[in-house]
Design a protein around this motif. Structure first.
Motif, PDB file in Angstrom:
ATOM      1  N   ASN A 312       0.861  -1.188   0.000  1.00  0.00           N
ATOM      2  CA  ASN A 312       0.000   0.000   0.000  1.00  0.00           C
ATOM      3  C   ASN A 312       0.892   1.231   0.000  1.00  0.00           C
ATOM      4  N   PRO A 313       1.020   1.966  -1.096  1.00  0.00           N
ATOM      5  CA  PRO A 313       1.968   3.082  -1.158  1.00  0.00           C
ATOM      6  C   PRO A 313       1.661   4.197  -0.185  1.00  0.00           C
ATOM      7  N   ARG A 314       0.412   4.319   0.287  1.00  0.00           N
ATOM      8  CA  ARG A 314       0.083   5.432   1.180  1.00  0.00           C
ATOM      9  C   ARG A 314       0.620   5.231   2.590  1.00  0.00           C
ATOM     10  N   LEU A 315       0.947   3.965   2.974  1.00  0.00           N
ATOM     11  CA  LEU A 315       1.343   3.713   4.356  1.00  0.00           C
ATOM     12  C   LEU A 315       2.764   4.156   4.640  1.00  0.00           C
ATOM     13  N   GLY A 316       3.658   4.096   3.667  1.00  0.00           N
ATOM     14  CA  GLY A 316       5.052   4.391   3.930  1.00  0.00           C
ATOM     15  C   GLY A 316       5.495   5.785   3.569  1.00  0.00           C
ATOM     16  N   GLU A 317       4.587   6.662   3.193  1.00  0.00           N
ATOM     17  CA  GLU A 317       4.980   7.986   2.744  1.00  0.00           C
ATOM     18  C   GLU A 317       5.255   8.903   3.920  1.00  0.00           C
ATOM     19  N   LEU A 318       6.087   9.910   3.705  1.00  0.00           N
ATOM     20  CA  LEU A 318       6.404  10.930   4.708  1.00  0.00           C
ATOM     21  C   LEU A 318       5.721  12.224   4.321  1.00  0.00           C
ATOM     22  N   LYS A 319       4.994  12.787   5.255  1.00  0.00           N
ATOM     23  CA  LYS A 319       4.288  14.027   4.976  1.00  0.00           C
ATOM     24  C   LYS A 319       5.257  15.200   4.955  1.00  0.00           C
ATOM     25  N   ALA A 320       4.808  16.277   4.330  1.00  0.00           N
ATOM     26  CA  ALA A 320       5.636  17.489   4.284  1.00  0.00           C
ATOM     27  C   ALA A 320       5.824  18.047   5.681  1.00  0.00           C
ATOM     28  N   GLU A 321       7.021  18.495   5.952  1.00  0.00           N
ATOM     29  CA  GLU A 321       7.346  19.009   7.284  1.00  0.00           C
ATOM     30  C   GLU A 321       8.316  20.173   7.153  1.00  0.00           C
ATOM     31  N   ASN A 322       8.016  21.256   7.838  1.00  0.00           N
ATOM     32  CA  ASN A 322       8.867  22.439   7.833  1.00  0.00           C
ATOM     33  C   ASN A 322       9.561  22.579   9.182  1.00  0.00           C
ATOM     34  N   SER A 323      10.791  23.004   9.152  1.00  0.00           N
ATOM     35  CA  SER A 323      11.549  23.233  10.372  1.00  0.00           C
ATOM     36  C   SER A 323      12.282  24.556  10.265  1.00  0.00           C
ATOM     37  N   THR A 324      12.668  25.088  11.382  1.00  0.00           N
ATOM     38  CA  THR A 324      13.364  26.372  11.426  1.00  0.00           C
ATOM     39  C   THR A 324      14.724  26.208  12.097  1.00  0.00           C
ATOM     40  N   VAL A 325      15.682  26.975  11.608  1.00  0.00           N
ATOM     41  CA  VAL A 325      17.042  26.983  12.147  1.00  0.00           C
ATOM     42  C   VAL A 325      17.415  28.425  12.448  1.00  0.00           C
ATOM     43  N   SER A 326      17.922  28.666  13.623  1.00  0.00           N
ATOM     44  CA  SER A 326      18.324  30.013  14.031  1.00  0.00           C
ATOM     45  C   SER A 326      19.828  30.160  13.854  1.00  0.00           C
ATOM     46  N   ILE A 327      20.242  31.229  13.196  1.00  0.00           N
ATOM     47  CA  ILE A 327      21.651  31.491  12.921  1.00  0.00           C
ATOM     48  C   ILE A 327      21.979  32.878  13.460  1.00  0.00           C
ATOM     49  N   LYS A 328      23.063  32.986  14.213  1.00  0.00           N
ATOM     50  CA  LYS A 328      23.514  34.265  14.756  1.00  0.00           C
ATOM     51  C   LYS A 328      24.529  34.886  13.810  1.00  0.00           C
ATOM     52  N   LEU A 329      24.257  36.126  13.410  1.00  0.00           N
ATOM     53  CA  LEU A 329      25.130  36.852  12.495  1.00  0.00           C
ATOM     54  C   LEU A 329      25.566  38.155  13.150  1.00  0.00           C
ATOM     55  N   GLU A 342      13.806  29.165   7.527  1.00  0.00           N
ATOM     56  CA  GLU A 342      12.826  28.083   7.453  1.00  0.00           C
ATOM     57  C   GLU A 342      13.258  27.076   6.393  1.00  0.00           C
ATOM     58  N   ILE A 343      13.330  25.828   6.783  1.00  0.00           N
ATOM     59  CA  ILE A 343      13.704  24.733   5.894  1.00  0.00           C
ATOM     60  C   ILE A 343      12.441  23.972   5.529  1.00  0.00           C
ATOM     61  N   VAL A 344      12.164  23.931   4.253  1.00  0.00           N
ATOM     62  CA  VAL A 344      10.947  23.277   3.761  1.00  0.00           C
ATOM     63  C   VAL A 344      11.315  21.900   3.227  1.00  0.00           C
ATOM     64  N   ARG A 345      10.668  20.888   3.761  1.00  0.00           N
ATOM     65  CA  ARG A 345      10.873  19.531   3.261  1.00  0.00           C
ATOM     66  C   ARG A 345       9.575  19.055   2.630  1.00  0.00           C
ATOM     67  N   PRO A 346       9.576  18.787   1.336  1.00  0.00           N
ATOM     68  CA  PRO A 346       8.335  18.355   0.686  1.00  0.00           C
ATOM     69  C   PRO A 346       7.961  16.940   1.100  1.00  0.00           C
ATOM     70  N   ALA A 347       6.762  16.567   0.763  1.00  0.00           N
ATOM     71  CA  ALA A 347       6.304  15.205   1.038  1.00  0.00           C
ATOM     72  C   ALA A 347       7.074  14.206   0.170  1.00  0.00           C
ATOM     73  N   ILE A 348       7.432  13.074   0.759  1.00  0.00           N
ATOM     74  CA  ILE A 348       8.182  12.033   0.056  1.00  0.00           C
ATOM     75  C   ILE A 348       7.261  10.847  -0.136  1.00  0.00           C
ATOM     76  N   PRO A 349       6.972  10.478  -1.373  1.00  0.00           N
ATOM     77  CA  PRO A 349       6.068   9.334  -1.598  1.00  0.00           C
ATOM     78  C   PRO A 349       6.670   8.036  -1.086  1.00  0.00           C
ATOM     79  N   ALA A 350       5.777   7.086  -0.820  1.00  0.00           N
ATOM     80  CA  ALA A 350       6.227   5.786  -0.333  1.00  0.00           C
ATOM     81  C   ALA A 350       7.022   5.035  -1.379  1.00  0.00           C
ATOM     82  N   SER A 351       6.718   5.251  -2.656  1.00  0.00           N
ATOM     83  CA  SER A 351       7.468   4.556  -3.703  1.00  0.00           C
ATOM     84  C   SER A 351       8.933   4.967  -3.705  1.00  0.00           C
ATOM     85  N   VAL A 352       9.212   6.265  -3.414  1.00  0.00           N
ATOM     86  CA  VAL A 352      10.608   6.718  -3.358  1.00  0.00           C
ATOM     87  C   VAL A 352      11.316   6.114  -2.158  1.00  0.00           C
ATOM     88  N   ILE A 353      10.621   6.051  -1.029  1.00  0.00           N
ATOM     89  CA  ILE A 353      11.234   5.466   0.167  1.00  0.00           C
ATOM     90  C   ILE A 353      11.520   3.986  -0.046  1.00  0.00           C
TER      91      ILE A 353
END
Length: 469
Positions: A312-329, A342-353
């Motif tokens: 079932n390809p829908r069971l192993g997929e990873l949903k899109a997830e955004n994360s943030t990284v703080s950098i001192k300049l 902000e780091i954007v990670r798109p959804a990864i289908p189960a077929s790719v995994i």
């Protein structure tokens, strides 16, 4: 009294002006939105009938060569279908009102998604005004009437949902005719801009370096070829292929944009979405029921997601997830500033995994391939994954040299320079290395062997020789 009459006339004119403006805004708000506004950022509809775009070339004698070249260009493209005949329209000046009506009825008879228009070389004739006056070519009245006729053709095609590409006229040899060509191109360009139509300017494409007319010019491969016929107006077969190249480039660029618009989730109506992925639409209600029935058992099913990802390809997929990284300049006045990225990670289908995590055997995971990127004409990017094989025998556990690391790929594809061997002719390192003294092999001296006996002289043989004299 005179001041009062002036005021009344002023207020009356102001009231008439306000009424006209209100009426105009009411008509604009009541006008339906064009089909291209409903398509988002795409110039061509993302959802053609039967998923095939129908392209029609409309025009006069100049458009015949363009039609032949475009038919040959899109022959191998399964997305576009070009009919077997040109929609002949011998200019706009000679069209009567019933001709416009026939044109509008003709385009309604069959689907049309892309319209390529090229005409005008035979429109360099005077007009007859409604009062019988002769309106010469190039006058302001002639330009206004010609622009109205362009607007009528354009509106008829846009009401039918067609994306219009209006092709201008190339430079011609005779100076007087060339002045009319420049005037016609300016009118076409202005009306295309006002009607939100793409205008493809090819005037300077067929000119030389100084902007003058020339019969010869570079073809698509860069070779100097004959592009114009002896009449100084029409194009040769090579010239028409060059003309079709600029039209094809614009159309394929918009086809890519239409495909991107089509791939956006929830783009289009429900019927259009079912046309894209009917299986997904049918499986969503059943999946929702199954999820509701699982209830508390959903947490225990997470552990077996990976094992059943292939089933079932829908069971192993990873949903899109955004994360943030703080950098001192470092900021102003020596103070440090904190910047959040902000780091954007798109959804990864189960077929790719499943493809990445597959295993060749129970003891060794599969080897990831090398990605080779190639950009095709029209902006299309192709990514290929090449996985090298393994050597046989005892060297099976070692990885072969990847194709992207081979000397052939580095030199001819990437353009890199392979470091030379020291001391070779292409080694330009400075200071040069110390020359290596040639190795001299010492040969062992041969020991003297036994002496070879020398035969002695036989005196009897001398006595037997005959005497001379």
């Amino acid at each position: 009294m005179q001041d009062g009459s002036v005021r009344r006339r002023f207020f009356a004119q102001a009231a008439v002006l306000v009424a006209v403006l209100v009426t105009a805004f009411g008509l604009l708000s009541a006008m339906p939105a064009s089909a291209q506004d409903e398509w988002g950022s795409s110039y061509i509809t993302p959802f053609p009938q039967d998923d095939v775009y129908r392209l029609q070339v409309i025009g006069d004698g100049m458009a015949e060569g363009l039609f032949s070249a475009l038919s040959e260009t899109f022959r191998s493209d399964t997305r576009v279908r070009v009919p077997n005949r040109l929609h002949s329209l011998n200019g706009l000046i000679r069209l009567r009102p019933d001709d416009f009506f026939k044109f509008e009825e003709t385009i309604k008879s069959e689907p049309l998604h892309i319209a390529v228009i090229m005409l005008g070389i035979s429109d360099r004739v005077a007009l007859r005004a409604p009062d019988g006056r002769r309106v010469n070519v190039g006058t302001e009245e002639w330009k206004e009437e010609y622009g109205r006729r362009i607007d009528r053709i354009t509106r008829a095609l846009k009401r039918h949902g067609a994306a219009i590409y209006w092709v201008g006229l190339p430079i011609v040899r005779r100076p007087d005719v060339n002045e009319d060509v420049r005037m016609l191109n300016s009118v076409m360009r202005e009306r295309a801009l006002l009607n939100n139509v793409k205008f493809i300017d090819v005037y300077e494409t067929f000119a030389d370096e100084t902007g003058q007319y020339t019969q010869y010019g570079p073809d698509l491969t860069g070779k100097q070829r004959l592009l114009r016929h002896g009449d100084g107006i029409s194009l040769t077969t090579v010239g028409n292929r060059k003309l079709a190249h600029y039209v094809e480039r614009e159309i394929k660029r918009d086809l890519i944009q239409a495909k991107n618009e089509r791939d956006i989730p929830l783009a289009g109506s429900e019927a259009e979405q079912r046309r894209i992925s009917p299986k997904a639409q049918q499986s969503e209600p059943a999946g929702a029921v199954r999820e509701a029935q699982k209830g508390s058992a959903a947490s225990s099913a997470k552990a077996s997601n990976y094992g059943s990802a292939r089933a079932n390809p829908r069971l192993g997929e990873l949903k899109a997830e955004n994360s943030t990284v703080s950098i001192k300049l470092p900021g102003d006045a020596g103070r440090s500033e904190e910047v959040t990225v902000e780091i954007v990670r798109p959804a990864i289908p189960a077929s790719v995994i499943a493809l990445v995590s597959r295993r060749q055997s129970a003891n060794r995971p599969a080897q990831l391939g090398d990605t080779v990127q190639e950009t095709l004409p029209g902006g299309l990017t192709v990514l290929s994954s090449i996985t090298p094989g393994l050597a046989a025998g005892s060297q099976a556990h070692r990885r072969r040299l990847a194709p992207t690391q081979s000397p052939f790929f580095k030199v001819l594809v990437k353009g890199e320079r392979i470091p030379p061997k020291p001391g070779r002719a292409d080694d330009f390192t400075w200071p040069p290395p110390e020359p290596v003294a040639p190795r001299v092999e010492r040969r062992s001296e041969a020991k003297p062997g036994p002496a070879i006996p020398i035969p002695k002289r036989n005196p009897e043989a001398v006595d037997r020789q005959p005497s001379q004299g």
